[in-house]
Write an enzyme that holds these catalytic residues in place. Sequence first.
Site, PDB file in Angstrom:
ATOM      1  N   THR A   1       0.818  -1.213   0.000  1.00 22.39           N
ATOM      2  CA  THR A   1       0.000   0.000   0.000  1.00 22.39           C
ATOM      3  C   THR A   1       0.848   1.257   0.000  1.00 22.39           C
ATOM      4  O   THR A   1       1.817   1.375   0.761  1.00 22.39           O
ATOM      5  CB  THR A   1      -0.926   0.009   1.228  1.00 22.39           C
ATOM      6  OG1 THR A   1      -1.689  -1.197   1.239  1.00 22.39           O
ATOM      7  CG2 THR A   1      -1.869   1.191   1.184  1.00 22.39           C
TER       8      THR A   1
ATOM      9  N   LYS B   1      -1.610  -1.109  -3.898  1.00 26.41           N
ATOM     10  CA  LYS B   1      -2.877  -0.455  -3.570  1.00 26.41           C
ATOM     11  C   LYS B   1      -2.585   0.992  -3.237  1.00 26.41           C
ATOM     12  O   LYS B   1      -1.707   1.282  -2.414  1.00 26.41           O
ATOM     13  CB  LYS B   1      -3.583  -1.146  -2.403  1.00 26.41           C
ATOM     14  CG  LYS B   1      -4.987  -0.587  -2.168  1.00 26.41           C
ATOM     15  CD  LYS B   1      -5.795  -1.441  -1.212  1.00 26.41           C
ATOM     16  CE  LYS B   1      -5.608  -1.002   0.214  1.00 26.41           C
ATOM     17  NZ  LYS B   1      -6.617  -1.617   1.116  1.00 26.41           N
TER      18      LYS B   1
ATOM     19  N   LYS C   1      -3.832   4.626  -1.759  1.00 24.44           N
ATOM     20  CA  LYS C   1      -4.798   5.330  -0.944  1.00 24.44           C
ATOM     21  C   LYS C   1      -5.127   6.671  -1.607  1.00 24.44           C
ATOM     22  O   LYS C   1      -4.227   7.459  -1.940  1.00 24.44           O
ATOM     23  CB  LYS C   1      -4.243   5.573   0.463  1.00 24.44           C
ATOM     24  CG  LYS C   1      -4.119   4.307   1.304  1.00 24.44           C
ATOM     25  CD  LYS C   1      -5.484   3.765   1.699  1.00 24.44           C
ATOM     26  CE  LYS C   1      -5.354   2.633   2.702  1.00 24.44           C
ATOM     27  NZ  LYS C   1      -6.675   2.123   3.135  1.00 24.44           N
TER      28      LYS C   1
ATOM     29  N   ASP D   1      -8.001   2.645  -3.137  1.00 28.58           N
ATOM     30  CA  ASP D   1      -8.868   2.625  -1.958  1.00 28.58           C
ATOM     31  C   ASP D   1      -9.197   4.056  -1.583  1.00 28.58           C
ATOM     32  O   ASP D   1      -8.319   4.824  -1.196  1.00 28.58           O
ATOM     33  CB  ASP D   1      -8.157   1.914  -0.805  1.00 28.58           C
ATOM     34  CG  ASP D   1      -9.023   1.799   0.438  1.00 28.58           C
ATOM     35  OD1 ASP D   1     -10.202   2.201   0.386  1.00 28.58           O
ATOM     36  OD2 ASP D   1      -8.524   1.293   1.458  1.00 28.58           O
TER      37      ASP D   1
ATOM     38  N   GLU E   1     -11.982   0.446  -4.285  1.00 27.99           N
ATOM     39  CA  GLU E   1     -12.456   0.069  -2.956  1.00 27.99           C
ATOM     40  C   GLU E   1     -13.140   1.245  -2.271  1.00 27.99           C
ATOM     41  O   GLU E   1     -12.595   2.344  -2.213  1.00 27.99           O
ATOM     42  CB  GLU E   1     -11.261  -0.426  -2.125  1.00 27.99           C
ATOM     43  CG  GLU E   1     -11.641  -1.032  -0.796  1.00 27.99           C
ATOM     44  CD  GLU E   1     -10.424  -1.576  -0.051  1.00 27.99           C
ATOM     45  OE1 GLU E   1     -10.538  -1.776   1.171  1.00 27.99           O
ATOM     46  OE2 GLU E   1      -9.374  -1.784  -0.687  1.00 27.99           O
TER      47      GLU E   1
ATOM     48  N   ASP F   1     -15.729  -2.098   1.824  1.00 30.47           N
ATOM     49  CA  ASP F   1     -14.916  -2.221   3.038  1.00 30.47           C
ATOM     50  C   ASP F   1     -15.727  -1.706   4.218  1.00 30.47           C
ATOM     51  O   ASP F   1     -16.344  -2.472   4.948  1.00 30.47           O
ATOM     52  CB  ASP F   1     -13.610  -1.460   2.879  1.00 30.47           C
ATOM     53  CG  ASP F   1     -12.689  -1.599   4.096  1.00 30.47           C
ATOM     54  OD1 ASP F   1     -13.081  -2.275   5.070  1.00 30.47           O
ATOM     55  OD2 ASP F   1     -11.582  -1.028   4.095  1.00 30.47           O
TER      56      ASP F   1
ATOM     57  N   LYS G   1     -12.090  -8.001   6.999  1.00 29.02           N
ATOM     58  CA  LYS G   1     -11.019  -7.718   7.952  1.00 29.02           C
ATOM     59  C   LYS G   1     -11.412  -8.313   9.298  1.00 29.02           C
ATOM     60  O   LYS G   1     -12.544  -8.120   9.770  1.00 29.02           O
ATOM     61  CB  LYS G   1     -10.782  -6.208   8.084  1.00 29.02           C
ATOM     62  CG  LYS G   1     -10.255  -5.566   6.798  1.00 29.02           C
ATOM     63  CD  LYS G   1     -10.086  -4.066   6.939  1.00 29.02           C
ATOM     64  CE  LYS G   1      -9.546  -3.463   5.647  1.00 29.02           C
ATOM     65  NZ  LYS G   1      -9.476  -1.976   5.712  1.00 29.02           N
TER      66      LYS G   1
ATOM     67  N   ASP H   1      -4.593  -8.327   0.779  1.00 26.46           N
ATOM     68  CA  ASP H   1      -3.974  -7.053   1.164  1.00 26.46           C
ATOM     69  C   ASP H   1      -3.508  -7.175   2.604  1.00 26.46           C
ATOM     70  O   ASP H   1      -4.175  -6.748   3.537  1.00 26.46           O
ATOM     71  CB  ASP H   1      -4.999  -5.921   1.003  1.00 26.46           C
ATOM     72  CG  ASP H   1      -4.478  -4.582   1.516  1.00 26.46           C
ATOM     73  OD1 ASP H   1      -3.249  -4.372   1.479  1.00 26.46           O
ATOM     74  OD2 ASP H   1      -5.302  -3.758   1.969  1.00 26.46           O
TER      75      ASP H   1
ATOM     76  N   ASP I   1      -0.201  -6.356   4.073  1.00 24.86           N
ATOM     77  CA  ASP I   1       1.136  -5.775   4.195  1.00 24.86           C
ATOM     78  C   ASP I   1       1.322  -5.013   5.500  1.00 24.86           C
ATOM     79  O   ASP I   1       2.303  -4.290   5.667  1.00 24.86           O
ATOM     80  CB  ASP I   1       1.417  -4.857   3.010  1.00 24.86           C
ATOM     81  CG  ASP I   1       0.429  -3.687   2.901  1.00 24.86           C
ATOM     82  OD1 ASP I   1      -0.655  -3.772   3.530  1.00 24.86           O
ATOM     83  OD2 ASP I   1       0.719  -2.715   2.184  1.00 24.86           O
TER      84      ASP I   1
END
Length: 338
Positions: A125, A148, A150, A177, A203, A226, A248, A298, A300
């Site tokens: 990310t 990914k 942000k 995301d 996302e 999410d 998550k 995802d 990391d």
Amino acid sequence: MRRVLDVTVERLPFAKPFRISGHVFTESPVVVVSLSDGLHTGRGEASGVYYLGDDEATMTAALASVREGLERGMTRAELQHALPAGGARNAADCALWELDAKREGVPVWKLAGLPEPRPLLTTFTLGADDPAVMAEGARAYADAQALKLKLTGELDLDIARVRAVRAARPECWIGVDANQGFKADELDPLVAVLVECGIALLEQPLARGREAVLDGFRTPIPIAADESALTLADVDGLVGRFQTVNIKLDKCGGLTEAIAIARRARALGLDVMVGNMVGSSWAMAPAWLLGQLCDVVDLDGPTFLAADRDPGIVYRDGHIDCPAAVWGNIAKVAHAAS
């Protein structure tokens, strides 16, 4: 034999500040649960869910409310009813999975009916920043095969960020995301640029509670839920609005419910993703097991920390793998990722 519960709060500093829509993080406060029967110990770690006020104080109070039950022998099934979804239940649930696996002499994946684990391709990310800084960060992730980004909901700046990173890493799988950052009328111009740049996943573009805006919205890029998909109860309502659900463990309250979400999503024709709220390898390991059921991984989180657990998760050639000693009685040595 009566069990002993230990609950501690640790503050895991980040190597550098990390920015998403509306927030800048410099550390990850986590609650660590240890549950021992005198011969075996199970561990669980949770970061909670910051946007729900699920912090270390809330988590430790919730765990205190079930201390007597956990020490007297509460099962995973009983825990599902004793605590609501969130970080406290996640930490306790994962500790129970590891304790039960050690007591039965089998790895958690086998106890849970999951596939035998293998290394998984994971995203890495990039926090929201100046486009040139993000492009340099993308190049610095030299081994990454998936990134990914942000975004912050600043449409023009986000478009520049996407274009800069795509130019820097034309070969990578890239998802973005938004962390609820965009308005409904910004979806069309955003998606047009994402298509142009070959972005593979969008996302959570809109705020939780605005899911109906996506009714009838057509896009060639899958949209992942999410914040709109916290628990199993949210999953059925995603159909026709989202194509992917991001699971998550901190949101849904542990590996037990996470597995149920993945299986329900599959039954509804949704793709499945596993993500994280950051944390150490003790938090990533159970999520890695869930990742064996997922289309997008995802995980990391430990890469943001100044220091991880030792031993810890292994990142190699863009993949995540979990050595036997980390968590879960996994009983496998780390693979050579391929």
